[in-house]
Design an enzyme around this catalytic site. Structure first.
Site, mmCIF file in Angstrom:
data_model
loop_
_atom_site.group_PDB
_atom_site.id
_atom_site.type_symbol
_atom_site.label_atom_id
_atom_site.label_comp_id
_atom_site.label_asym_id
_atom_site.label_seq_id
_atom_site.Cartn_x
_atom_site.Cartn_y
_atom_site.Cartn_z
ATOM 1 N N GLY A 1 37.127 47.083 -7.794
ATOM 2 C CA GLY A 1 35.753 46.647 -7.920
ATOM 3 C C GLY A 1 34.931 47.418 -6.617
ATOM 4 C CB THR B 1 33.117 42.259 -4.638
ATOM 5 O OG1 THR B 1 34.325 43.140 -4.461
ATOM 6 C CG2 THR B 1 31.997 43.216 -5.214
ATOM 7 N N GLY B 2 34.483 41.149 -1.792
ATOM 8 C CA GLY B 2 35.412 39.954 -1.299
ATOM 9 C C GLY B 2 36.978 40.251 -1.633
ATOM 10 C CD GLU C 1 4.568 51.535 -4.533
ATOM 11 O OE1 GLU C 1 5.295 50.938 -5.619
ATOM 12 O OE2 GLU C 1 5.166 52.750 -3.995
#
EC number: 3.4.24.-
Length: 754
Positions: free
Chosen positions: A277, A281-282, A500
């Site tokens: 992954g 993400t851990g 913008e």
């Protein structure tokens, strides 16, 4: 718990003794007295002074010659002190001082001795006058004769040696002391002390390195197992989100704790889990939680630790790692950044048989080879599952491949709640709103958002973390800190505002499924400003109309510049917008099949992880097809650009309103943008509402005292707020009545004046 101090080893004591010995020898050499040097003229002056001295305050204790080193060594009494020194003299001078007769003594020297001094015929007689009175010429003569006898015994029988021959042969002649001879200690032991100490130190160093080698490491065994046994205090409760991943890993942990339960059912637990992954993400956090939950030996190692300087080190470290894990089975091995050794074989610098491949081959054998690995769970983590060798991914090695993806909105809220514990956040802020505003953020980025907001709160000395600080923290994570001190002209600032505003108008009016959440002209990073456009709902697929609207929104900035300033005055500020729009258009044509060329994938991912991702991208179609692809991409971009120009021209008033508001406030948010769109009028001055600096006390009380106490306390606060609101309403009514009374009085006065 206080750790017990480790007892020093014998080797440590030996090292200390060696170092003390070396230090003592150096100090002894440095502090031991050494003879100083004087010139020959100074010596002659001292001889004359001592010879004519009528007292015993100035005389020579010793006056010796060392012809082999061309030195005259003197011990002299000067008043109350004794001096020792030496004089460098050539053999001619030394023989002149030694001779009993002969030699020329200048009248100047004789005059300095004085008329009362005895008559002298040589320097030797002058030196005798300068020495201690008890040292007579007879003693001196006996010393010389002794030297002669020693010399005769060395020469042998049948030889004749005279006194002058001995002097000319540079043999030492001493008047009143013999040349010092060292004893056994000073002659044979002291000179070898440094060599002995250095030898002992080298032996001790070799002994210690050998011990380390026997223990599996050190210089003599670089293949030592580099894995670290860790004990983690993390649990699965410390990992927010990733519910499915935690469920999968929890099954492995349960097997390690209760293997008999699975054996009774005839189940074979998978041997390995591959966590893949995006970064942040851990994956590593899940491994730490697994270590905390399993309560079995946990070996952690980075894949880069296997391959180092020496050939064969990586394979040996793999063997050592699995050997140690088998000895302590059941156990868990976690290899982080597995792609460092797990890349596909047959490519790379050095051909198809380099050190990394040997390490990978050994890892494959250890994971599923002839030796059984029952009770060992291998967890691998990588961001690049696409480059891993197929043999590594097959069942029997990594049986399960789990993708730890980016969190969805619910998981983001859980992650934010986890990291917000212990932080004082304003009651006006809801974590759900922050989760909505951070799509695509990883867990690491969400943690950084909360931490940045906390740092801003400390910097600005606010009691709680405010919504403005959360906004700034999100901007910092996306684009970096604001460059408030950048010098920019008013014309360029106005152009950025138009740019913008053009993005915003197209994004608002085309209804492409996204909302313009924020517009700013504050420069960050390499940008002069940016639009934050977020999807209304979490989506994992996009339609063709949404992609075309996104391209038009990207081209809105350039379209606004062309409308306001003309084609010849457009700026380079749209470079990044054009890049993003072109990427979307190219994927629509070559990957998504959203063009007149039909649903055909023209660009296949045949890229090499070693030669570059885009190296083989255009190899699957002809140049004619490539030309047609370019035409389709150009058509998509051109039509989207025309759509952006038409949209801005149709809503020119909204463009000007957003531009003016940006020049005034620099940053506007969703509520203000919505009000501008609905009213088409400038924002009133009162729209800036100061956020209440109020601590979310319910969360704090719930953590400390429990939910019941927190709910009761909140009800009491609500009652107080209702009472306060009632008082404010009464005061408001009274004020209204006073205003009405004043208005009526003013009307009466005006009628009177009329």
């Amino acid at each position: 718990m206080k750790q017990r101090m480790k007892k020093p080893s014998l080797g440590t004591f030996i090292l200390i003794l060696i170092l003390i010995g070396i230090l003592a020898y150096v100090l002894w050499q440095f502090l031991s007295p050494k003879l100083g040097y004087k010139s020959l003229s100074d010596l002659e002056q001292r001889i004359i002074t001592n010879a004519k001295s009528a007292t015993d305050d100035n005389f020579f204790w010793a006056f010796g010659f060392d012809i082999s080193d061309f030195r005259i060594k003197v011990v002299e009494q000067v008043g109350n002190r004794i001096e020792s020194y030496q004089v460098v003299a050539d053999p001619t001078i030394i023989r002149l001082y030694q001779a009993g007769t002969g030699g020329v003594i200048s009248e100047n020297i004789l005059s300095q001795l004085g008329s009362s001094a005895p008559k002298v015929n040589s320097w030797r007689e002058i030196i005798q006058l300068a020495t201690k009175a008890s040292l007579t010429s007879e003693i001196i003569e006996n010393a010389i004769n002794q030297k002669i006898n020693n010399a005769l015994s060395l020469v042998g029988a049948g030889q004749s040696v005279s006194k002058n021959t001995i002097v000319n042969a540079n043999l030492p002649v001493i008047f009143n002391f013999d040349r010092p001879r060292g004893n056994f200690l000073s002659s044979f032991i002291v000179p070898y002390i440094p060599f002995l100490l250095i030898s002992l130190f080298g032996f001790w160093l070799f002994f210690r390195l050998s011990q380390n080698s026997q223990a599996g490491g050190g210089l003599f065994n670089p293949g030592k197992n580099q894995a670290i046994r860790i004990k983690s205090n993390k649990k699965f409760t410390d990992v927010a989100g990733n519910a499915e991943v935690k469920e999968e890993i929890a099954e492995f942990v349960d097997y390690l704790k209760n293997p008999k339960k699975y054996a009774a059912a005839g189940a074979k637990i998978p041997k390995g889990i591959l966590l893949g992954g995006p970064p942040g993400t851990g994956k590593t956090l899940l491994a730490k939680a697994t270590a905390g939950e399993a309560n079995v030996p946990f070996f952690f190692i980075s894949a880069s630790n296997f391959v180092e300087l020496y050939v064969g080190v990586g394979a040996k470290r793999v063997r050592e790692l699995f050997k140690e894990a088998r000895a302590e089975s059941p156990a868990i091995i976690f290899i982080d950044e597995l792609d460092a050794i797990g890349r596909s074989r047959g490519s790379g610098i050095g051909g198809g048989h380099d050190e990394r491949e040997q390490t990978l081959n050994q890892l494959l054998v250890e994971m599923d080879g002839m030796v059984e690995n029952s009770g060992i769970l291998l967890i691998g983590a990588t961001n690049r599952t696409d480059v891993l060798d197929p043999a590594l991914l097959r069942p029997g090695r990594f049986d399960r491949s789990i993708i730890v993806g980016l969190p969805d909105i619910k998981e983001r809220e859980e992650i934010l709640k986890l990291h917000a514990k212990g932080k004082r956040i304003s009651q006006n802020i809801t974590l759900a709103n922050i989760a909505k505003r951070t799509p695509g953020f990883s867990g690491a980025q969400l943690e950084n958002v909360i931490n940045e907001a906390t740092l801003l709160s400390v910097r600005e000395k606010t009691q709680v973390i405010t919504g403005k600080q959360i906004d700034e923290a999100i901007d910092r994570v996306i684009s970096g800190p604001a460059k408030k001190n950048r010098v920019i002209t008013e014309d360029e600032r106005t152009m950025v505002a138009y740019h913008e505003a053009g993005h915003a108008v197209v994004g608002i009016k085309l209804r492409s499924g996204v909302k313009v959440q924020k517009i700013t002209i504050v420069p960050r990073g390499n940008t002069g400003g940016y639009n934050l456009m977020l999807p209304e709902h979490e989506k994992y697929n996009s339609t063709k109309s949404e992609l075309l609207a996104s391209i038009a929104a990207f081209m809105g900035g350039r379209a606004a510049e062309e409308i306001i300033y003309g084609k010849n005055e457009i700026s380079t500020g749209a470079a990044n917008d054009i890049e993003k729009a072109t990427k979307i258009a190219r994927r629509m044509v070559t990957e998504f099949g959203m063009s007149n060329l039909g649903p055909i994938q023209y660009e296949q991912d045949n890229s090499s992880p070693f030669l570059g991702r885009d190296y083989f991208k255009n190899a699957s179609f002809s140049s004619q097809v490539g030309h047609e692809i370019d035409i389709e991409i150009r058509e998509i971009i051109s039509s989207s650009y025309k759509l952006a120009i038409a949209t801005i021209q149709e809503h020119r008033l909204l463009l000007e309103l957003i531009k003016d508001t940006l020049l005034e406030k620099e940053t506007i948010v969703f509520e203000e943008i919505q009000q501008l769109e609905q009213t088409l009028k400038p924002l009133p001055k009162s729209t800036e509402i100061e956020e209440k600096q109020k601590v979310n006390t319910k969360d704090i009380l719930e953590e400390l005292m429990g939910s019941d106490f927190a709910n009761n306390q909140e009800k009491s606060y609500e009652n107080e707020d209702q009472n306060q609101n009632s008082l404010e309403a009464i005061n408001y009514n009274i004020d209204d009545q006073d205003d009405d009374k004043n208005d009526s009085e003013s009307k009466i006065d005006s009628s009177k004046e009329q």
